[in-house]
Design an enzyme around this catalytic site. Sequence first.
Site, PDB file in Angstrom:
ATOM      1  N   PRO A   9      -0.984 -14.531  -4.125  1.00  0.00           N
ATOM      2  CA  PRO A   9      -0.387 -15.940  -3.586  1.00  0.00           C
ATOM      3  C   PRO A   9      -0.767 -16.085  -2.092  1.00  0.00           C
ATOM      4  O   PRO A   9      -0.754 -15.146  -1.002  1.00  0.00           O
ATOM      5  CB  PRO A   9       1.355 -15.407  -3.687  1.00  0.00           C
ATOM      6  CG  PRO A   9       1.430 -14.058  -3.869  1.00  0.00           C
ATOM      7  CD  PRO A   9       0.103 -13.602  -4.358  1.00  0.00           C
ATOM      8  N   ASN A  10      -0.999 -17.349  -1.872  1.00  0.00           N
ATOM      9  CA  ASN A  10      -1.068 -17.931  -0.490  1.00  0.00           C
ATOM     10  C   ASN A  10      -2.568 -17.596   0.117  1.00  0.00           C
ATOM     11  O   ASN A  10      -2.565 -18.183   1.226  1.00  0.00           O
ATOM     12  CB  ASN A  10      -0.002 -17.517   0.424  1.00  0.00           C
ATOM     13  CG  ASN A  10       1.505 -17.907   0.058  1.00  0.00           C
ATOM     14  OD1 ASN A  10       1.451 -19.268  -0.335  1.00  0.00           O
ATOM     15  ND2 ASN A  10       2.499 -16.969   0.187  1.00  0.00           N
ATOM     16  N   ARG A  17      -3.948 -20.908   6.996  1.00  0.00           N
ATOM     17  CA  ARG A  17      -2.528 -20.346   7.274  1.00  0.00           C
ATOM     18  C   ARG A  17      -2.687 -19.263   8.230  1.00  0.00           C
ATOM     19  O   ARG A  17      -3.473 -18.226   8.352  1.00  0.00           O
ATOM     20  CB  ARG A  17      -2.312 -19.728   6.012  1.00  0.00           C
ATOM     21  CG  ARG A  17      -0.943 -18.666   6.150  1.00  0.00           C
ATOM     22  CD  ARG A  17      -0.864 -17.830   4.763  1.00  0.00           C
ATOM     23  NE  ARG A  17       0.374 -16.995   4.810  1.00  0.00           N
ATOM     24  CZ  ARG A  17       0.283 -15.853   4.100  1.00  0.00           C
ATOM     25  NH1 ARG A  17      -0.537 -15.647   3.464  1.00  0.00           N
ATOM     26  NH2 ARG A  17       1.281 -15.164   4.184  1.00  0.00           N
ATOM     27  N   TYR A  22      -4.969 -14.068   9.900  1.00  0.00           N
ATOM     28  CA  TYR A  22      -5.786 -13.985   8.895  1.00  0.00           C
ATOM     29  C   TYR A  22      -7.449 -14.637   9.233  1.00  0.00           C
ATOM     30  O   TYR A  22      -8.272 -14.690   8.353  1.00  0.00           O
ATOM     31  CB  TYR A  22      -5.252 -14.654   7.675  1.00  0.00           C
ATOM     32  CG  TYR A  22      -4.119 -14.084   7.149  1.00  0.00           C
ATOM     33  CD1 TYR A  22      -3.934 -12.963   6.593  1.00  0.00           C
ATOM     34  CD2 TYR A  22      -2.681 -14.880   7.378  1.00  0.00           C
ATOM     35  CE1 TYR A  22      -2.658 -12.446   6.031  1.00  0.00           C
ATOM     36  CE2 TYR A  22      -1.511 -14.292   7.038  1.00  0.00           C
ATOM     37  CZ  TYR A  22      -1.597 -13.172   6.190  1.00  0.00           C
ATOM     38  OH  TYR A  22      -0.479 -12.298   5.853  1.00  0.00           O
ATOM     39  N   ASN A  71      -6.221  -8.031  -3.788  1.00  0.00           N
ATOM     40  CA  ASN A  71      -5.491  -8.414  -2.620  1.00  0.00           C
ATOM     41  C   ASN A  71      -4.263  -9.228  -3.135  1.00  0.00           C
ATOM     42  O   ASN A  71      -4.349 -10.159  -3.534  1.00  0.00           O
ATOM     43  CB  ASN A  71      -6.090  -9.336  -1.436  1.00  0.00           C
ATOM     44  CG  ASN A  71      -5.154  -9.270  -0.398  1.00  0.00           C
ATOM     45  OD1 ASN A  71      -3.903  -9.442  -0.454  1.00  0.00           O
ATOM     46  ND2 ASN A  71      -5.549  -9.831   0.773  1.00  0.00           N
ATOM     47  N   ALA A  74       1.756 -10.750  -1.166  1.00  0.00           N
ATOM     48  CA  ALA A  74       3.009 -10.398  -1.177  1.00  0.00           C
ATOM     49  C   ALA A  74       3.444  -9.772  -2.287  1.00  0.00           C
ATOM     50  O   ALA A  74       4.518  -8.926  -2.215  1.00  0.00           O
ATOM     51  CB  ALA A  74       4.009 -11.782  -0.814  1.00  0.00           C
ATOM     52  N   GLU A  95      -6.956  -1.441  -3.703  1.00  0.00           N
ATOM     53  CA  GLU A  95      -5.826  -2.274  -2.876  1.00  0.00           C
ATOM     54  C   GLU A  95      -6.462  -2.762  -1.516  1.00  0.00           C
ATOM     55  O   GLU A  95      -6.975  -1.857  -0.934  1.00  0.00           O
ATOM     56  CB  GLU A  95      -4.613  -1.696  -2.865  1.00  0.00           C
ATOM     57  CG  GLU A  95      -3.535  -2.668  -2.143  1.00  0.00           C
ATOM     58  CD  GLU A  95      -2.126  -1.800  -1.876  1.00  0.00           C
ATOM     59  OE1 GLU A  95      -1.376  -2.333  -0.901  1.00  0.00           O
ATOM     60  OE2 GLU A  95      -1.876  -0.965  -2.708  1.00  0.00           O
ATOM     61  N   HIS A  97      -5.648  -5.568   1.972  1.00  0.00           N
ATOM     62  CA  HIS A  97      -4.965  -6.201   3.040  1.00  0.00           C
ATOM     63  C   HIS A  97      -5.865  -6.732   3.878  1.00  0.00           C
ATOM     64  O   HIS A  97      -6.418  -5.865   4.764  1.00  0.00           O
ATOM     65  CB  HIS A  97      -3.740  -5.730   3.302  1.00  0.00           C
ATOM     66  CG  HIS A  97      -2.707  -5.400   2.205  1.00  0.00           C
ATOM     67  ND1 HIS A  97      -2.193  -6.333   1.170  1.00  0.00           N
ATOM     68  CD2 HIS A  97      -2.534  -4.205   1.528  1.00  0.00           C
ATOM     69  CE1 HIS A  97      -1.752  -5.860   0.396  1.00  0.00           C
ATOM     70  NE2 HIS A  97      -1.922  -4.424   0.353  1.00  0.00           N
ATOM     71  N   ARG A 104       3.354  -4.859  10.682  1.00  0.00           N
ATOM     72  CA  ARG A 104       4.105  -6.156  10.334  1.00  0.00           C
ATOM     73  C   ARG A 104       5.549  -5.568   9.731  1.00  0.00           C
ATOM     74  O   ARG A 104       6.056  -4.406  10.067  1.00  0.00           O
ATOM     75  CB  ARG A 104       3.416  -6.972   9.319  1.00  0.00           C
ATOM     76  CG  ARG A 104       1.842  -7.459   9.774  1.00  0.00           C
ATOM     77  CD  ARG A 104       1.265  -7.947   8.642  1.00  0.00           C
ATOM     78  NE  ARG A 104       1.937  -9.316   8.657  1.00  0.00           N
ATOM     79  CZ  ARG A 104       1.503 -10.187   7.772  1.00  0.00           C
ATOM     80  NH1 ARG A 104       0.667 -10.082   6.891  1.00  0.00           N
ATOM     81  NH2 ARG A 104       2.315 -11.363   7.649  1.00  0.00           N
TER      82      ARG A 104
END
Length: 137
Positions: A9-10, A17, A22, A71, A74, A95, A97, A104
């Site tokens: 998502p996103n 964004r 990012y 990735n 969330a 995985e 990110h 964070r």
Amino acid sequence: MKIIVINGPNLNLLGKREPEVYGSKTFEDYYRQLQLKFKTVELTYFQSNIEGEIIDKLHEVGFSFDGIVLNAAAYTHTSVGIGDAIKGIETPVVEIHISNIHAREDFRHKSFIAPNAKGVIFGFGLKGYDLAIESFL
């Protein structure tokens, strides 16, 4: 060699964004660079904002591809379902990110994917996708 990059998502908003976190490049632009860099790899790309579609894609490719770069964004921190899907397939998953998830919010420190992943890469920006693909070569 067949490798799929799956973004959650996103991540369709990359380049727009939070560019301070990012970056300013869209993933589609970066994906074209990956294809040029890894010419001997059959790269596929999938993005969805919907948890069930990501699970369905994992099921679809999880017995026929050589690697999955995931990735889950969330969903990494919330989806037992995606974690279980990875546990149930044969294709190894890395995985990834873009940001340093440990710098964070606290909730981002927990991953439902990592226990069943081949490895985890975070904090190297988009370069992390390169590193994940290289881990399969």
